[in-house]
Design a protein around this motif. Structure first.
Motif, mmCIF file in Angstrom:
data_model
loop_
_atom_site.group_PDB
_atom_site.id
_atom_site.type_symbol
_atom_site.label_atom_id
_atom_site.label_comp_id
_atom_site.label_asym_id
_atom_site.label_seq_id
_atom_site.Cartn_x
_atom_site.Cartn_y
_atom_site.Cartn_z
ATOM 1 N N GLU A 212 95.510 72.780 4.589
ATOM 2 C CA GLU A 212 96.579 71.782 4.768
ATOM 3 C C GLU A 212 96.880 71.509 6.243
ATOM 4 O OE1 GLU A 212 97.671 70.109 2.237
ATOM 5 O OE2 GLU A 212 96.485 71.344 0.855
ATOM 6 N N ARG A 213 96.128 72.121 7.144
ATOM 7 C CA ARG A 213 96.206 71.878 8.590
ATOM 8 C C ARG A 213 97.612 72.047 9.187
ATOM 9 N NH1 ARG A 213 95.686 66.966 9.243
ATOM 10 N NH2 ARG A 213 95.601 66.298 7.079
ATOM 11 N N PRO A 214 98.219 73.209 9.026
ATOM 12 C CA PRO A 214 99.508 73.454 9.696
ATOM 13 C C PRO A 214 99.308 73.579 11.207
ATOM 14 C CG PRO A 214 98.677 75.487 8.775
ATOM 15 C CD PRO A 214 97.720 74.403 8.323
ATOM 16 N N ASP A 215 100.370 73.406 11.949
ATOM 17 C CA ASP A 215 100.285 73.542 13.407
ATOM 18 C C ASP A 215 100.231 75.009 13.837
ATOM 19 O OD1 ASP A 215 100.701 70.662 14.284
ATOM 20 O OD2 ASP A 215 102.450 70.978 12.997
ATOM 21 N N ALA A 216 100.865 75.866 13.062
ATOM 22 C CA ALA A 216 100.905 77.291 13.394
ATOM 23 C C ALA A 216 100.958 78.108 12.113
ATOM 24 C CB ALA A 216 102.114 77.603 14.268
ATOM 25 N N VAL A 217 100.460 79.334 12.206
ATOM 26 C CA VAL A 217 100.482 80.239 11.068
ATOM 27 C C VAL A 217 101.114 81.552 11.504
ATOM 28 C CG1 VAL A 217 99.143 81.417 9.303
ATOM 29 C CG2 VAL A 217 98.366 79.201 10.162
ATOM 30 N N LEU A 218 102.109 82.001 10.733
ATOM 31 C CA LEU A 218 102.779 83.267 11.000
ATOM 32 C C LEU A 218 102.129 84.347 10.139
ATOM 33 C CD1 LEU A 218 105.045 84.987 12.219
ATOM 34 C CD2 LEU A 218 106.573 84.120 10.448
ATOM 35 N N LEU A 219 101.432 85.246 10.792
ATOM 36 C CA LEU A 219 100.702 86.322 10.111
ATOM 37 C C LEU A 219 101.627 87.524 10.025
ATOM 38 C CD1 LEU A 219 97.486 85.808 12.264
ATOM 39 C CD2 LEU A 219 97.923 84.851 9.976
ATOM 40 N N ASP A 220 102.220 87.710 8.855
ATOM 41 C CA ASP A 220 103.320 88.664 8.728
ATOM 42 C C ASP A 220 102.843 90.026 8.226
ATOM 43 O OD1 ASP A 220 106.108 89.277 8.895
ATOM 44 O OD2 ASP A 220 106.211 89.164 6.711
ATOM 45 N N ASN A 221 103.214 91.056 8.980
ATOM 46 C CA ASN A 221 102.956 92.452 8.571
ATOM 47 C C ASN A 221 101.494 92.730 8.239
ATOM 48 O OD1 ASN A 221 105.552 93.932 8.636
ATOM 49 N ND2 ASN A 221 106.200 92.331 7.215
ATOM 50 N N MET A 222 100.599 92.168 9.007
ATOM 51 C CA MET A 222 99.177 92.425 8.825
ATOM 52 C C MET A 222 98.725 93.559 9.735
ATOM 53 S SD MET A 222 97.337 88.704 8.415
ATOM 54 C CE MET A 222 97.721 87.619 7.037
ATOM 55 N N THR A 223 97.758 94.324 9.282
ATOM 56 C CA THR A 223 97.186 95.384 10.109
ATOM 57 C C THR A 223 96.345 94.743 11.219
ATOM 58 O OG1 THR A 223 95.153 95.518 8.820
ATOM 59 C CG2 THR A 223 97.030 96.871 8.076
ATOM 60 N N PRO A 224 96.031 95.494 12.272
ATOM 61 C CA PRO A 224 95.180 94.947 13.332
ATOM 62 C C PRO A 224 93.844 94.421 12.810
ATOM 63 C CG PRO A 224 96.255 96.921 14.122
ATOM 64 C CD PRO A 224 96.599 96.803 12.660
ATOM 65 N N ASP A 225 93.244 95.124 11.868
ATOM 66 C CA ASP A 225 91.969 94.650 11.304
ATOM 67 C C ASP A 225 92.153 93.318 10.581
ATOM 68 O OD1 ASP A 225 90.544 96.793 12.282
ATOM 69 O OD2 ASP A 225 90.670 97.959 10.416
ATOM 70 N N MET A 226 93.250 93.200 9.812
ATOM 71 C CA MET A 226 93.519 91.931 9.127
ATOM 72 C C MET A 226 93.793 90.821 10.128
ATOM 73 S SD MET A 226 95.887 92.980 5.856
ATOM 74 C CE MET A 226 96.096 91.263 5.366
ATOM 75 N N LEU A 227 94.499 91.145 11.192
ATOM 76 C CA LEU A 227 94.795 90.139 12.213
ATOM 77 C C LEU A 227 93.513 89.621 12.865
ATOM 78 C CD1 LEU A 227 97.949 91.661 13.957
ATOM 79 C CD2 LEU A 227 97.869 89.580 12.577
ATOM 80 N N ARG A 228 92.577 90.518 13.119
ATOM 81 C CA ARG A 228 91.313 90.073 13.704
ATOM 82 C C ARG A 228 90.569 89.131 12.753
ATOM 83 N NH1 ARG A 228 91.548 95.002 16.645
ATOM 84 N NH2 ARG A 228 91.129 96.243 14.782
ATOM 85 N N GLU A 229 90.582 89.458 11.476
ATOM 86 C CA GLU A 229 89.959 88.575 10.488
ATOM 87 C C GLU A 229 90.676 87.239 10.421
ATOM 88 O OE1 GLU A 229 88.538 90.049 6.624
ATOM 89 O OE2 GLU A 229 89.301 92.011 7.222
ATOM 90 N N ALA A 230 91.999 87.295 10.487
ATOM 91 C CA ALA A 230 92.794 86.065 10.420
ATOM 92 C C ALA A 230 92.515 85.170 11.611
ATOM 93 C CB ALA A 230 94.278 86.413 10.346
ATOM 94 N N VAL A 231 92.457 85.749 12.800
ATOM 95 C CA VAL A 231 92.171 84.970 14.006
ATOM 96 C C VAL A 231 90.797 84.306 13.900
ATOM 97 C CG1 VAL A 231 91.713 85.138 16.491
ATOM 98 C CG2 VAL A 231 93.706 86.303 15.508
ATOM 99 N N ALA A 232 89.831 85.044 13.356
ATOM 100 C CA ALA A 232 88.495 84.472 13.172
ATOM 101 C C ALA A 232 88.521 83.317 12.178
ATOM 102 C CB ALA A 232 87.530 85.558 12.701
ATOM 103 N N LEU A 233 89.298 83.467 11.097
ATOM 104 C CA LEU A 233 89.412 82.390 10.104
ATOM 105 C C LEU A 233 90.086 81.151 10.704
ATOM 106 C CD1 LEU A 233 90.485 84.267 6.839
ATOM 107 C CD2 LEU A 233 88.418 82.878 7.148
ATOM 108 N N ILE A 234 91.113 81.375 11.473
ATOM 109 C CA ILE A 234 91.845 80.251 12.082
ATOM 110 C C ILE A 234 90.947 79.511 13.065
ATOM 111 C CG2 ILE A 234 93.791 79.652 13.581
ATOM 112 C CD1 ILE A 234 95.273 82.070 12.305
ATOM 113 N N ASP A 235 90.220 80.274 13.875
ATOM 114 C CA ASP A 235 89.212 79.713 14.783
ATOM 115 C C ASP A 235 89.753 78.565 15.635
ATOM 116 O OD1 ASP A 235 86.689 79.518 15.934
ATOM 117 O OD2 ASP A 235 85.969 78.085 14.427
ATOM 118 N N GLY A 236 90.967 78.734 16.141
ATOM 119 C CA GLY A 236 91.534 77.736 17.032
ATOM 120 C C GLY A 236 92.142 76.532 16.363
ATOM 121 N N ARG A 237 92.140 76.486 15.038
ATOM 122 C CA ARG A 237 92.664 75.306 14.331
ATOM 123 C C ARG A 237 94.182 75.281 14.252
ATOM 124 N NH1 ARG A 237 89.612 75.528 8.747
ATOM 125 N NH2 ARG A 237 89.632 77.776 9.206
#
Length: 298
Positions: A212-237
């Motif tokens: 849905e192309r939001p401007d920002a995503v709040l990654l709540d209570n994620m572990t560091p490993d999950m955050l790294r995966e999330a950042v890769a998924l977001i890929d600057g979008r």
């Protein structure tokens, strides 16, 4: 560079605090103990290391009680200080100085505490792209001041209120019926200049949100490993913001995952007050301390 707050914002806030403190009869202790014509000179001095914020609030407290009181700042808001540093000289009618003292110190200590807590995290994540940011968990009536203190400490501000950005949180999603529908409804409702951020708890929710192309995503209570995966998924979008379990110790690990922002509500709702005192000094002592500080800061 830190932009100072307009006096127009500061004065009503300080005036309300003084009215609360003066009550129905004014400062009965000072009026009884100190002669009306007594003049004094005192210095605001730090008791511990930290970052300063709120000098203009202190200045207004003294000025509103008695315009004859002079206030000379020796360090600017945002300055890092060590124990024993003089940050301002106050001189004038003793009654007014003593009456305004507590309100001035309340603002200065509170805001400097927030700036100090922010600076501590900002320093520890400075090797990354991430910035530390505050939330809406502020003292009622003092949000503008506390968010200013965050900026003084080297942090960034999140939204100031419910009306300046869309932040779709877990309860919005639950009641609306899902991440995607919540984002679509928000986009259909708000203007083209309003940014939309959505909170997600899982990588599956993140994938749904990104469609849905939001401007920002709040990654709540994620572990560091999950955050790294999330950042890769977001890929600057979208802007990637991490929240939950943020302390000065955990912030570096969170920042190193590649997120853009780290938000922490405790910066404004639970930061410890910075210990600052108002000390009586002779004119000679105050002058000597000022010269010492100027030499040390060259």
């Amino acid at each position: 560079m830190l932009t100072k707050l307009p006096d127009l914002l500061i004065e009503p806030c300080v005036r309300a605090a003084l009215l609360e403190d003066l009550g129905r009869a004014g400062d009965i202790t000072t009026d009884a103990v100190i002669d009306a014509d007594t003049q004094t000179r005192l210095t605001l001095t730090t008791r511990e290391a930290g970052a300063i914020a709120g000098l203009d609030f202190a200045r207004h407290a003294f000025r509103l009680v008695d315009p004859a009181i002079s206030f000379e700042s020796l360090r600017p808001d945002g300055a890092r200080v060590q124990p024993g540093e003089a940050i301002a000289h106050i001189a004038g009618p003793a009654r007014g100085v003593l009456t305004a003292e507590r309100v001035a110190l309340n603002f200065l200590g509170r805001l400097s505490g927030i700036a100090t807590a922010t600076a501590n995290i900002a320093d520890r994540i400075s090797h990354t792209r991430a910035k530390i940011t505050c939330t809406r968990k502020t003292t009622p009536g003092l949000r503008f001041a506390e968010k200013y203190a965050v900026r003084a400490g080297g942090g960034a501000n999140h939204r100031f209120g419910l009306d300046d950005a869309v932040l779709i949180k877990d309860n919005h999603i639950a009641i609306a019926g899902g991440v995607a529908i919540a984002i679509r409804r928000a986009r259909a409702q708000v203007g083209h200049l309003v940014k939309i951020e959505v909170e997600v708890d899982t990588l599956r929710q993140l994938e749904e949100a990104l469609l849905e192309r939001p401007d920002a995503v709040l990654l709540d209570n994620m572990t560091p490993d999950m955050l790294r995966e999330a950042v890769a998924l977001i890929d600057g979008r979208a802007i990637a913001e991490a929240s939950g379990r943020v302390t000065a110790d955990t912030a570096p690990t969170i920042a190193e995952t590649g997120v853009d922002l780290i938000s922490a509500g405790w910066l404004t709702h639970s930061a410890r007050v910075l210990d600052i005192g108002l000390d009586f000094l002779s004119a000679h002592e105050a002058s000597s301390k000022t010269r010492l500080i100027l030499v040390n800061n060259k």
